[in-house]
Motif scaffolding. Structure first.
Motif, PDB file in Angstrom:
ATOM      1  N   MET A  12       2.440  -9.581  50.547  1.00 24.11           N
ATOM      2  CA  MET A  12       1.360  -8.599  50.587  1.00 24.11           C
ATOM      3  C   MET A  12       0.523  -8.746  51.850  1.00 24.11           C
ATOM      4  N   GLU A  13       0.308  -9.965  52.324  1.00 19.83           N
ATOM      5  CA  GLU A  13      -0.416 -10.153  53.583  1.00 19.83           C
ATOM      6  C   GLU A  13       0.323  -9.467  54.727  1.00 19.83           C
ATOM      7  N   ASN A  16      -0.125  -5.768  54.425  1.00 23.73           N
ATOM      8  CA  ASN A  16      -1.470  -5.409  54.884  1.00 23.73           C
ATOM      9  C   ASN A  16      -1.580  -5.389  56.404  1.00 23.73           C
ATOM     10  N   ARG A  17      -0.764  -6.149  57.087  1.00 23.27           N
ATOM     11  CA  ARG A  17      -0.750  -6.118  58.560  1.00 23.27           C
ATOM     12  C   ARG A  17       0.087  -4.948  59.074  1.00 23.27           C
ATOM     13  N   TYR A  33      -6.087   4.712  53.302  1.00 24.38           N
ATOM     14  CA  TYR A  33      -4.983   4.300  52.452  1.00 24.38           C
ATOM     15  C   TYR A  33      -5.443   3.145  51.574  1.00 24.38           C
ATOM     16  N   ILE A  35      -3.752  -0.140  49.078  1.00 21.67           N
ATOM     17  CA  ILE A  35      -2.599  -0.902  48.614  1.00 21.67           C
ATOM     18  C   ILE A  35      -3.022  -1.543  47.297  1.00 21.67           C
ATOM     19  N   GLN A  40      -1.825  -7.660  44.870  1.00 17.71           N
ATOM     20  CA  GLN A  40      -2.846  -7.275  45.843  1.00 17.71           C
ATOM     21  C   GLN A  40      -4.235  -7.556  45.292  1.00 17.71           C
ATOM     22  N   ASP A  44      -6.919  -9.903  47.061  1.00 23.09           N
ATOM     23  CA  ASP A  44      -8.281  -9.451  47.353  1.00 23.09           C
ATOM     24  C   ASP A  44      -9.310 -10.422  46.800  1.00 23.09           C
ATOM     25  N   ASN A  47      -9.365 -13.573  48.901  1.00 27.59           N
ATOM     26  CA  ASN A  47     -10.043 -13.345  50.182  1.00 27.59           C
ATOM     27  C   ASN A  47     -11.556 -13.256  50.004  1.00 27.59           C
TER      28      ASN A  47
END
Length: 60
Positions: A12-13, A16-17, A33, A35, A40, A44, A47
């Motif tokens: 997922m990282e 996300n990039r 957008y 995700i 995810q 989140d 993070n």
């Protein structure tokens, strides 16, 4: 693959990039957008926790 593992979070990282990079210089460059999904959401939360811990560290 188990969707709530560190391996899944690494995937997922990378997503996300790649998503914003692939939208750059296209008609979608200004599009919003999102995700989603369980992994995810967990990423989140992880993070946010890391950001909170950085803010809460005492200043020396």
């Amino acid at each position: 693959m188990y969707w709530n593992t560190n391996e899944a979070m690494k995937v997922m990282e990378e997503v996300n990039r790649q998503v914003p990079a692939s939208m750059n210089a296209t008609v979608l460059q200004d599009a919003e957008y999102a995700i989603g999904g369980q992994t995810q959401q967990n990423l989140d939360l992880q993070n946010m926790r890391q950001k909170i811990l950085r803010v809460r560290q005492p200043l020396c």
